[in-house]
Every structure is written in C-alpha cells, then in structure tokens.
Design an enzyme around this catalytic site. Sequence first.
Site, mmCIF file in Angstrom:
data_model
loop_
_atom_site.group_PDB
_atom_site.id
_atom_site.type_symbol
_atom_site.label_atom_id
_atom_site.label_comp_id
_atom_site.label_asym_id
_atom_site.label_seq_id
_atom_site.Cartn_x
_atom_site.Cartn_y
_atom_site.Cartn_z
ATOM 1 N N MET A 1 0.759 4.712 1.600
ATOM 2 C CA MET A 1 1.096 3.340 1.969
ATOM 3 C C MET A 1 2.364 3.273 2.817
ATOM 4 O O MET A 1 3.076 4.257 2.988
ATOM 5 C CB MET A 1 1.269 2.504 0.695
ATOM 6 C CG MET A 1 -0.008 2.389 -0.134
ATOM 7 S SD MET A 1 0.244 1.501 -1.686
ATOM 8 C CE MET A 1 0.674 -0.150 -1.103
ATOM 9 N N HIS A 2 2.637 2.066 3.327
ATOM 10 C CA HIS A 2 3.932 1.671 3.922
ATOM 11 C C HIS A 2 4.217 2.256 5.309
ATOM 12 O O HIS A 2 5.170 1.842 5.962
ATOM 13 C CB HIS A 2 5.111 2.033 3.007
ATOM 14 C CG HIS A 2 4.934 1.697 1.568
ATOM 15 N ND1 HIS A 2 4.681 0.411 1.133
ATOM 16 C CD2 HIS A 2 4.959 2.474 0.448
ATOM 17 C CE1 HIS A 2 4.583 0.420 -0.191
ATOM 18 N NE2 HIS A 2 4.737 1.651 -0.618
ATOM 19 N N ASP B 1 -3.229 4.225 -1.652
ATOM 20 C CA ASP B 1 -3.562 5.373 -2.503
ATOM 21 C C ASP B 1 -3.545 5.073 -3.995
ATOM 22 O O ASP B 1 -4.455 5.490 -4.726
ATOM 23 C CB ASP B 1 -2.678 6.582 -2.164
ATOM 24 C CG ASP B 1 -1.186 6.265 -2.112
ATOM 25 O OD1 ASP B 1 -0.768 5.132 -2.456
ATOM 26 O OD2 ASP B 1 -0.415 7.157 -1.699
#
Length: 483
Positions: free
Chosen positions: A79-80, A235
Amino acid sequence: MYLGIDLGTSSVKTLLIDSSQVAVASATAPVELSRPHPGWSEQDPADWIAATEQALDELKAKHGVELAAVKGIGLSGHMHGATLLDAGDKVLRPCIMWNDTRSHAEAAKLDADPRFRKITGNIVFPGFTAPKLAWVKNHEPVVFAKVAKVLLPKDYLRLWLTGEHMSEMSDSAGTSWLDVDKRRWSPELLAATELTEQQMPRLVEGTEPAGKLRAELASQWGLKAGIPVAGGAGDNAASACGMGTVKPGHAFASLGTSGVLFAANGAYLPNPESAVHTFCHALPNTWHQMGVILSATDSLNWLCEITGKNAGDLTAELGDSLKAPTGVTFLPYLSGERTPHNDAVIRGSFTGLGHEATRATLTQAVLEGVAFAFRDSLEALRAAGTELTRVTAIGGGSRSRYWLKAMATALDMPVDIPADGDFGAAFGAARLGLIAAEKADPFTVCTAPATDETIEPDAKLAGAYSEAYQRYRALYPAIRGVS
C-alpha cells in the site's frame, strides 16, 4: 480457474485457484528495492511488470491448460506507494514506497490540519501517499507540475493489464485523501495537497470488476481476452480475505517481521489518537482496523544476531511450558513504534537485568515484550469500540508454540492456529477475482480456514502476566525522554 496477483515489496506472487478455492499452482519472481539516500525507499514500476510477466511465463510453461481456464483476475499489492504518471501514462519518477520516511515534515504539517484526521479517521503517517506528493511538490516541482495521475502500486499493474485508471477502497484508504466513512475521494483533502479528483483513479469496491484484460496480453499467456480484473485489495485487506477475516469480531494476529492485529468491522470506527489504522475493507460496507507493531519477529531476529543463535535454538531453550515473567522487560521499539505511540524516535530497551539473567531470560523477555505490544494494539482497538474474543495467528513467529502461549496469556483470549495452507494476499486476491467474475456472495466465498489447534490462555499465570504488562506500560513514558 481464478488468478491472484500479489505485488509484494520483494516479489510478485501469482496463484491459481479452482472453483472449489483449492490452490492449483503458484509462481513468484523477485523485485528489487532501491535506497538511494537514508530514509528513502523506491522501486521502478517497470520492474513490477517484468516480474509479473516472469511469474506468468512460469505458470504458462508448467500449467498452461489451467491458466487458459481463468475466468477472473484479482490484484493485491503493498500500500501507500506513490506512482506518478504524466498525461501519456509515462512514469515520471521511481515509486516512493510505503516504508519511505523522507516526507516526515510534510506528514506532520498535513496531520496538524484537523480535516485530515476528521475525514480519513487516521493520522497522516510519513509512509502514506499524500505527504509524498507534498514532498515531490516541494523538492521536485517540475515533476509535480507534470502529474496527471497518481496510482497505487497494484493499480499501475491494472493499468498495464486493462488500460484503466481504477482503484478500490481498501488501498485508497491509505492515501490520506479518502473519506473513509463515505468511501469516496475528498476534494477538500486533495485540494490541501494541490491535487484534484481528475488526478485520482476511479473507485470501485474490491469485489467489483475494474477493467478487462487486454487482448494482446491475453494472447501472450493463452488467457481469454476481456476477462474481468477485480478491484482487488491492499495487501493486509487481501490477506484478510484469504483468512476469512471479513465479519465483525473476526481478527488475526500476524507475527511477521512487523506485527499486525487486524480486526474486521461492520461500521466505521476511527481512533487516530491511538495510532490505529481505520481503513475500508475490500468488501462493500465493511471496514477494518489495524494495530501495527514495527518490530515483531524482527526483535527476535535482532537477538539472534547478538547471540549467534537461530530463532529455533533460542526459543527451544525456554521449553514447552509457559513461564512466569522474570522481571526483565523488553520494549520492542527497535525502529520506533506505530500503535499506540506513533513515535519514530523511541528505541527499545531491556530493564530489570541482574547477574542471574541468562540468554534464555532475554529470549523470554523478547517474546513477552512483543506479546505485550500486541496487547497495546488490542487495548487501542477496544478504545475504538472493537471487542475481540479470539484471534487467528499467522506469520513466521506463529511456528513458536511458546510465543503463541505468551500471546494468548497476554491478550487473555484463545489463539487459533489455522490448518496448513496458503491463505495470504495472493489467495485473497484470487478470491476477489472469483467474486467479480461470478458475481458471487463475498461472505460465502471469503470463509475462514479450518482451525488446526487452539492455544488457550494460561489461567495460572494470568496475574503474573497482568503485573508484567503494567510494568511494560510504565516503561514507555519513563524512557521517552532519554531515547
């Protein structure tokens, strides 16, 4: 057949499951991470495509018949990450990754704006996407001026697979731009970083189709053109789909390099003050909370390096029976701590050492310290209105029965060990591909694996563990000023 593609930090994993959700075949390919400066962490998005191609080539070579039967694809990914594209979908710079901390000053500035916590339900962490764009604006203004689209890592794979700029709720909740309650982009927060909704991907739920496989790629691997690619998940949410952690009260404790206490929620229950992550789940009208421990098995790995012993040897010295805490306390803050302190500066410690302390004493303290860190996350979730009665243990640390006994006693709840199987993010992604292709009921598909064994709390040591936890809690403020 249904295909899950999980873009991990160090590798891409592809997993084929059949209509009974039995794993048929898998393949992985490595991805390199670059650290050009201290605190920086980057990847070249072209490497994600190359690794996915490599993994799919391996599947085709060994399981071409099964691959040709794929009816749906699901995506998962770390992520991110900030993947920046120009108007022609050309990548403008390497992706700034989830574990990149260069934008700490920008994150602090955004977090000081009360709108961010109010709308997203989360602290603005340096690892989140919005502060990275603020950093690019401040330090690479020529790049920032060319940004036409910001995509999360797995959604860049989607662009390659389908030609669509699309994302879903669970991954987008980690950007600091999503209204997590209303499950839509916040124009107000985007404007605070000088961006607009036009620069964001279109949003769907993780269970919904989000593009169709392009014909030229389909022919490359013997797949059918036009099969749906599901929205997918970040995830952790994908792992939760794989574990069946999708209904209120369901939770798992991941004893990996870092630790995660993940709880599914039927409502939006934010608690940013305790550094709890409150995100949308991959399933409609579902949310989840996470407490994050930065050094879980990493704490034991550190002790392995110091002692020259491997993890199995160290834990074997403790035997099978849970022991009362010795009075030696370990704080597992080797790289700071996320929940509940949100403190990047704090560092770990042993306290209460005496001449009688042995290597086994230190190992016991490390296992207990990580278990108490999970208890901190449990208390933070409780403060946000989430009550758990049991958790399922996953991750490498769950191979230690002693550690699981310590966890059960520290949390004062049973810890379930799932039967052997692959229930990770790639499996969850494949499940989402199945749901999108067949319009199946998500809650019927995303069931929990069978429980192999349950570890109960040790009632005889409940009092001793409670006292040790109070000592543990008292140490953070005591050492905060000298860390």
